[in-house]
Design an enzyme around this catalytic site. Structure first.
Site, PDB file in Angstrom:
ATOM      1  N   THR A   1      29.127 -34.235  30.611  1.00 12.83           N
ATOM      2  CA  THR A   1      28.204 -34.735  31.628  1.00 12.83           C
ATOM      3  C   THR A   1      27.650 -33.570  32.437  1.00 12.83           C
ATOM      4  O   THR A   1      28.306 -32.540  32.603  1.00 12.83           O
ATOM      5  CB  THR A   1      28.891 -35.738  32.578  1.00 12.83           C
ATOM      6  OG1 THR A   1      27.928 -36.238  33.510  1.00 12.83           O
ATOM      7  CG2 THR A   1      30.047 -35.090  33.334  1.00 12.83           C
ATOM      8  N   TYR A   2      26.424 -33.743  32.889  1.00 14.90           N
ATOM      9  CA  TYR A   2      25.801 -32.781  33.789  1.00 14.90           C
ATOM     10  C   TYR A   2      25.541 -33.442  35.136  1.00 14.90           C
ATOM     11  O   TYR A   2      24.831 -32.908  35.982  1.00 14.90           O
ATOM     12  CB  TYR A   2      24.486 -32.267  33.184  1.00 14.90           C
ATOM     13  CG  TYR A   2      24.672 -31.688  31.798  1.00 14.90           C
ATOM     14  CD1 TYR A   2      25.102 -30.369  31.623  1.00 14.90           C
ATOM     15  CD2 TYR A   2      24.466 -32.458  30.655  1.00 14.90           C
ATOM     16  CE1 TYR A   2      25.300 -29.839  30.358  1.00 14.90           C
ATOM     17  CE2 TYR A   2      24.667 -31.944  29.388  1.00 14.90           C
ATOM     18  CZ  TYR A   2      25.086 -30.632  29.243  1.00 14.90           C
ATOM     19  OH  TYR A   2      25.289 -30.113  27.983  1.00 14.90           O
ATOM     20  N   ASN A   3      26.105 -34.668  35.276  1.00 17.33           N
ATOM     21  CA  ASN A   3      25.950 -35.457  36.504  1.00 17.33           C
ATOM     22  C   ASN A   3      24.487 -35.677  36.871  1.00 17.33           C
ATOM     23  O   ASN A   3      24.098 -35.621  38.037  1.00 17.33           O
ATOM     24  CB  ASN A   3      26.694 -34.802  37.675  1.00 17.33           C
ATOM     25  CG  ASN A   3      28.190 -34.691  37.411  1.00 17.33           C
ATOM     26  OD1 ASN A   3      28.731 -33.605  37.248  1.00 17.33           O
ATOM     27  ND2 ASN A   3      28.850 -35.829  37.325  1.00 17.33           N
ATOM     28  N   THR A   4      23.674 -35.906  35.840  1.00 16.24           N
ATOM     29  CA  THR A   4      22.260 -36.202  36.066  1.00 16.24           C
ATOM     30  C   THR A   4      21.861 -37.455  35.287  1.00 16.24           C
ATOM     31  O   THR A   4      22.469 -37.785  34.265  1.00 16.24           O
ATOM     32  CB  THR A   4      21.354 -35.045  35.608  1.00 16.24           C
ATOM     33  OG1 THR A   4      21.531 -34.844  34.199  1.00 16.24           O
ATOM     34  CG2 THR A   4      21.681 -33.764  36.347  1.00 16.24           C
TER      35      THR A   4
ATOM     36  N   THR B   1      28.221 -40.539  35.622  1.00 15.65           N
ATOM     37  CA  THR B   1      27.721 -41.282  34.458  1.00 15.65           C
ATOM     38  C   THR B   1      28.838 -41.830  33.573  1.00 15.65           C
ATOM     39  O   THR B   1      28.576 -42.331  32.485  1.00 15.65           O
ATOM     40  CB  THR B   1      26.816 -40.372  33.592  1.00 15.65           C
ATOM     41  OG1 THR B   1      27.602 -39.266  33.118  1.00 15.65           O
ATOM     42  CG2 THR B   1      25.634 -39.854  34.392  1.00 15.65           C
TER      43      THR B   1
ATOM     44  N   GLU C   1      18.848 -35.433  27.227  1.00 16.39           N
ATOM     45  CA  GLU C   1      19.717 -36.580  27.508  1.00 16.39           C
ATOM     46  C   GLU C   1      19.763 -37.533  26.313  1.00 16.39           C
ATOM     47  O   GLU C   1      20.800 -38.136  26.030  1.00 16.39           O
ATOM     48  CB  GLU C   1      19.226 -37.305  28.770  1.00 16.39           C
ATOM     49  CG  GLU C   1      19.433 -36.477  30.030  1.00 16.39           C
ATOM     50  CD  GLU C   1      18.800 -37.084  31.279  1.00 16.39           C
ATOM     51  OE1 GLU C   1      19.482 -37.211  32.296  1.00 16.39           O
ATOM     52  OE2 GLU C   1      17.592 -37.420  31.220  1.00 16.39           O
TER      53      GLU C   1
ATOM     54  N   CYS D   1      20.054 -39.630   3.167  1.00 17.78           N
ATOM     55  CA  CYS D   1      19.725 -38.487   4.022  1.00 17.78           C
ATOM     56  C   CYS D   1      19.430 -37.264   3.150  1.00 17.78           C
ATOM     57  O   CYS D   1      20.304 -36.427   2.896  1.00 17.78           O
ATOM     58  CB  CYS D   1      20.871 -38.201   4.997  1.00 17.78           C
ATOM     59  SG  CYS D   1      20.461 -36.928   6.215  1.00 17.78           S
TER      60      CYS D   1
END
Length: 492
Positions: A386-389, A398, A463, A130
């Site tokens: 989480t953004y619940n999407t 999720t 995401e 890297c």
């Protein structure tokens, strides 16, 4: 100086340079830089990431109050806003924890001197070739007074650091092979011995930078403009390119018109999301109806662990490390691939016998106070974030998917949770996603944009960055579990 003030001054300085080097597009004059005789470097990349369109990555000039504070903290601590920060800021809650932990490891009171910390970061990043992280820490190493001779190769560093090379190698590629003998060899090396506290600090740094190398490659982080491969002095070929864009990092939008879904139609990728949602619903219903026996769950784990060894990309070719990176570590041929291709057995590590929460956390906190707490907080934020999407869907739980990703990574390292049904992994993670996960975690230097584009094609870039946060924290925890268990066994 207050942190916000430092960031504001940096941003103001950027604007001042823009005004100094104005162009016709901005209503300014371009003659002044010619009169000064200054060669202006131009970024070679398309923003902070090669995988994510620049217009989707938050810019310093348009952040909200929370992001402004994070940028200010990062600038005050590092003297720069690096590309990793600019990509991680998709998830401010995690970034805040990450920056706090990294700042403590590198700059606050601890067992190791500052130049050792940066050199260990170089050693760890170099294991995965890297160059991005190596270059950053070469600069930081010199800035804190490190001996430039050490940078000519690991053999020029003190014997104490050279002795760490074997642990670095095994930890990066085959952590399940770490034994208390590795630990004993470092703690009982006469005048080159490590103390327990120093070794725990070194282990945390090694795991941090192995994982950060995974994030760097997994998100396609571009070189910084001041590092090799990050700039050019050649004039841009795009006729409407504005000189002001050089100073604020913007590029022509036309340069980055890439469809992240490749040649797959929107309708096909839409159905993939719907199918994943349906599988999650069915698995939840099955959980409520019946529970597999312990024998069946153990069998499913062994099957998944065995299958994970043979998940490889068609692009899986050897990557020859460049000399400027490989000189920082030994045995360049050693890696994960050698192990799995020969069908050797990964021993099972039962979390019920040794886990982070009950064992690793307290050991780290005892030998390197407060760091266990910082790492634990970072693990929890990554795991529970989480953004619940999911793509275009909202109000989605999720947790099942996040747990499958986390446990699949640990499964690849032989780590088993007795209460988890590993049959869910094959239901939720398709082959292209597994290839991406394994490459990012085990051989990150081989990640390609095609791999990034090929999984979760209808999902947002934010995401996919979220996925990478899960990958790097699960990997770091797996490495820590093996190393800390070996330390515990040595102590007992």
């Amino acid at each position: 100086m207050r942190l916000a003030t430092a960031a504001n001054e940096a941003y103001t300085a950027s604007l001042a340079v823009s005004e100094l080097l104005g162009c016709k597009q901005c209503g300014g004059s371009r003659g002044q830089d010619e009169e000064l005789g200054i060669r202006i470097p131009r970024p070679l990349g398309q923003g902070p990431s090669r995988f994510i369109p620049e217009k989707e990555i938050l810019q310093v000039g348009s952040e909200d109050a929370q992001m402004h504070t994070l940028f200010a903290d990062s600038f005050a601590a590092l003297g720069r806003l690096d590309n990793i920060t600019l990509v991680m800021v998709f998830h401010p809650q995690y970034l805040e924890s990450f920056l706090k932990t990294q700042h403590y490891l590198l700059q606050m009171d601890g067992p190791l001197p500052l130049h050792y910390r940066h050199y260990i970061g170089i050693m760890a990043a170099a294991r995965h070739q890297c160059s991005y992280l190596v270059n950053l820490h070469v600069n930081d190493f010199l800035h804190v007074g490190g001996d430039p001779k050490w940078l000519n190769g690991l053999e020029n560093a003190p014997q104490k650091l050279q002795n760490l090379g074997e642990l670095n190698k095994v930890l990066a590629h085959r952590p399940w092979l770490i034994t208390k003998e590795h630990i004993e060899g470092l703690l009982k090396a006469e005048e080159h011995s490590w103390s327990l506290a120093e070794l725990v600090h070194a282990v945390v740094l090694l795991t941090h930078y192995h994982s950060l190398a995974s994030f760097t490659f997994g998100c396609g982080i571009s070189p910084e403009i001041h590092c090799d491969g990050g700039h050019t002095f050649r004039p841009p070929s795009v006729s409407n390119y504005c000189i002001c864009d050089i100073t604020n990092g913007n590029h022509s939008v036309d340069e980055m018109q890439v469809n992240s879904a490749g040649n797959v139609s929107v309708s096909d990728s839409f159905f993939e999301v719907e199918a994943l949602m349906e599988k999650m619903k069915q698995l939840q219903e099955c959980r409520e109806e019946e529970e597999a026996s312990q024998e069946e769950m153990a069998s499913r784990f062994e099957i998944e662990k065995r299958e994970s060894m043979f998940v490889f990309s068609s692009d899986d070719d050897e990557v020859t490390p460049a000399r400027d990176v490989s000189r920082h570590f030994e045995d360049t041929s050693y890696g994960y691939k050698d192990f799995s291709r020969h069908g050797m057995h990964v021993p099972t590590f039962r979390v019920q016998d040794y886990c982070w929460e009950d064992h690793g956390y307290s050991l780290v906190n005892r030998l390197y106070p407060d760091v266990g707490q910082l790492i634990d907080e970072k693990f929890h934020i990554a795991y529970n974030l989480t953004y619940n999407t999911m793509a275009m869907h909202k109000d989605v739980d999720t947790s099942m998917l996040r747990r499958a990703i986390w446990n699949y990574i640990h499964c690849m390292f032989g780590i088993r949770y007795d209460d988890y049904d590993y049959g869910e992994i094959n239901q939720l993670l398709d082959r292209s996603f597994k290839v991406y996960i394994k490459t990012v975690v085990c051989t990150p230097e081989k990640v390609t944009k095609r791999m990034y584009d090929s999984f979760w094609r209808q999902f947002k870039h934010s995401e996919k960055v979220h996925v990478n946060l899960l990958l790097i924290e699960a990997r770091m925890q797996a490495e820590l579990l093996y190393a800390l268990r070996a330390i515990t066994r040595y102590m007992t």
